[in-house]
Design an enzyme around this catalytic site. Structure first.
Site, short mmCIF file in Angstrom:
data_model
loop_
_atom_site.label_atom_id
_atom_site.label_comp_id
_atom_site.label_asym_id
_atom_site.label_seq_id
_atom_site.Cartn_x
_atom_site.Cartn_y
_atom_site.Cartn_z
N GLY A 141 21.97 65.94 30.31
CA GLY A 141 21.93 64.51 30.68
C GLY A 141 20.75 63.78 30.28
O GLY A 141 20.75 62.78 29.76
N GLU A 187 14.59 63.77 34.67
CA GLU A 187 15.96 63.69 35.02
C GLU A 187 16.50 62.45 34.41
O GLU A 187 15.87 61.25 34.37
CB GLU A 187 16.04 63.72 36.55
CG GLU A 187 16.24 65.05 37.00
CD GLU A 187 17.53 65.77 36.85
OE1 GLU A 187 18.58 65.19 36.14
OE2 GLU A 187 17.95 66.78 37.48
N ASP A 188 17.74 62.43 34.42
CA ASP A 188 18.53 61.34 33.61
C ASP A 188 18.80 60.75 35.06
O ASP A 188 18.42 59.33 35.18
CB ASP A 188 19.79 61.63 33.04
CG ASP A 188 20.64 62.59 33.71
OD1 ASP A 188 20.24 63.30 34.58
OD2 ASP A 188 21.61 63.07 33.08
N ASP A 206 20.93 62.30 42.29
CA ASP A 206 22.06 61.88 43.18
C ASP A 206 21.79 62.49 44.57
O ASP A 206 20.90 62.04 45.22
CB ASP A 206 23.34 62.33 42.40
CG ASP A 206 24.44 62.22 43.14
OD1 ASP A 206 24.21 61.49 44.32
OD2 ASP A 206 25.66 62.49 42.74
N ASP A 260 27.50 62.14 31.63
CA ASP A 260 28.96 62.17 30.93
C ASP A 260 29.89 62.30 32.33
O ASP A 260 29.58 62.63 33.42
CB ASP A 260 29.08 63.85 30.36
CG ASP A 260 28.87 64.80 31.34
OD1 ASP A 260 28.22 64.73 32.41
OD2 ASP A 260 29.88 65.80 31.57
N ARG A 265 28.37 60.79 26.78
CA ARG A 265 26.94 60.90 26.74
C ARG A 265 26.47 59.95 25.40
O ARG A 265 25.32 59.88 25.37
CB ARG A 265 26.70 62.36 26.51
CG ARG A 265 26.93 63.26 27.59
CD ARG A 265 26.15 64.69 27.43
NE ARG A 265 26.58 65.80 28.12
CZ ARG A 265 26.38 65.70 29.51
NH1 ARG A 265 25.34 64.94 29.92
NH2 ARG A 265 26.76 67.13 30.33
P1 IMP Z 1 22.07 66.24 41.93
O1 IMP Z 1 21.55 67.62 42.06
O2 IMP Z 1 23.12 65.78 42.79
O3 IMP Z 1 21.01 65.26 42.18
O4 IMP Z 1 22.84 65.76 40.74
C1 IMP Z 1 21.88 65.47 39.37
C2 IMP Z 1 22.61 65.50 38.28
O5 IMP Z 1 24.05 65.48 38.42
C3 IMP Z 1 22.16 64.86 37.20
O6 IMP Z 1 21.28 65.48 36.42
C4 IMP Z 1 23.60 64.55 36.46
O7 IMP Z 1 23.59 65.48 35.34
C5 IMP Z 1 24.45 64.57 37.39
N1 IMP Z 1 24.90 63.22 37.84
C6 IMP Z 1 24.59 62.80 38.87
N2 IMP Z 1 25.32 61.39 39.11
C7 IMP Z 1 25.99 61.21 38.14
C8 IMP Z 1 26.71 59.86 37.54
O8 IMP Z 1 26.96 59.19 38.20
N3 IMP Z 1 27.35 60.48 36.24
C9 IMP Z 1 27.25 61.41 35.54
N4 IMP Z 1 26.56 62.50 35.90
C10 IMP Z 1 25.74 62.23 37.26
MG MG Z 2 21.44 66.27 34.52
#
Ligand code: IMP
Ligand code: MG
Length: 181
Positions: free
Chosen positions: A51, A105-106, A109, A165, A171
């Protein structure tokens, strides 16, 4: 972002949400802060694939301190939600010991990906570790790591574009789109 066209990816419809212009302005600000904070340092920036490839390119073009870049690849998402477990697909390669690290990070979440990465990085005894992320979903983030550089805060909705994505697609979009249902 008003008046743009909706798009279809797999089974879902998305509408325009953040324009490329808005995104790049946010990245400008992140870069300014990083340039100030690291003016006498030489950070190693570690973007998380897939991402973060686009934000990595645009952010690095705006960094004016000596810096290095080394990508890592982690994956926790499947479809539109996190699976809760993080897979390491490309590990940390470069010499991290004694370095000032910026994890890039992109989007953050749940923070699970970041927690796992931070843990891995700490094993190599860096001098410092900070986190930069283009986007954060504040309602969803429960973990302990402070986010030093945040581009934009967004509500807890699924988005695509600008590196992000939906099951592999989206992407390449310049703008960010939000799911409509
Ligand atoms: P986390 O581990 O839950 O914080 O998720 C982080 C990763 O999940 C990010 O680096 C993204 O690649 C992916 N992600 C989280 N939210 C989204 C979204 O709304 N759209 C697409 N990818 C997401
Ligand atoms: Mg990611």
């Amino acid at each position: 972002m008003q008046g743009g066209k909706t798009i279809q990816l797999h089974d879902r419809t998305f509408e325009p949400y953040l324009s490329e212009e808005t995104i790049l302005k946010a990245i400008d600000k992140m870069a300014q802060k990083i340039n100030q904070d690291y003016h006498d340092k030489s950070p190693l920036i570690i973007p998380v694939l897939n991402g973060a490839f686009m934000v990595a390119a645009d952010l690095l073009k705006r960094i004016n301190v000596k810096c290095e870049i080394s990508f890592t690849k982690l994956s926790s998402y499947s479809g539109t939600s996190t699976t809760g477990t993080v897979k390491t697909l490309i590990g940390l390669g470069d010499d991290i010991e004694g370095r000032d690290i910026i994890l890039l990070e992109d989007i953050v979440d749940t923070g699970i990906t970041l927690e796992k990465l931070e843990e891995e990085v700490e094993k190599f005894k860096p001098k410092s570790v900070k986190v930069a992320t283009l986007l954060v979903k504040p309602d969803a983030y429960h973990f302990r790591i402070p986010l030093a550089y945040v581009g934009l805060e967004i509500p807890n909705k699924f988005i695509v574009g600008y590196g992000l994505d939906y099951d592999g697609l989206g992407r390449n979009l310049r703008d960010i789109y939000v799911v409509t249902n």
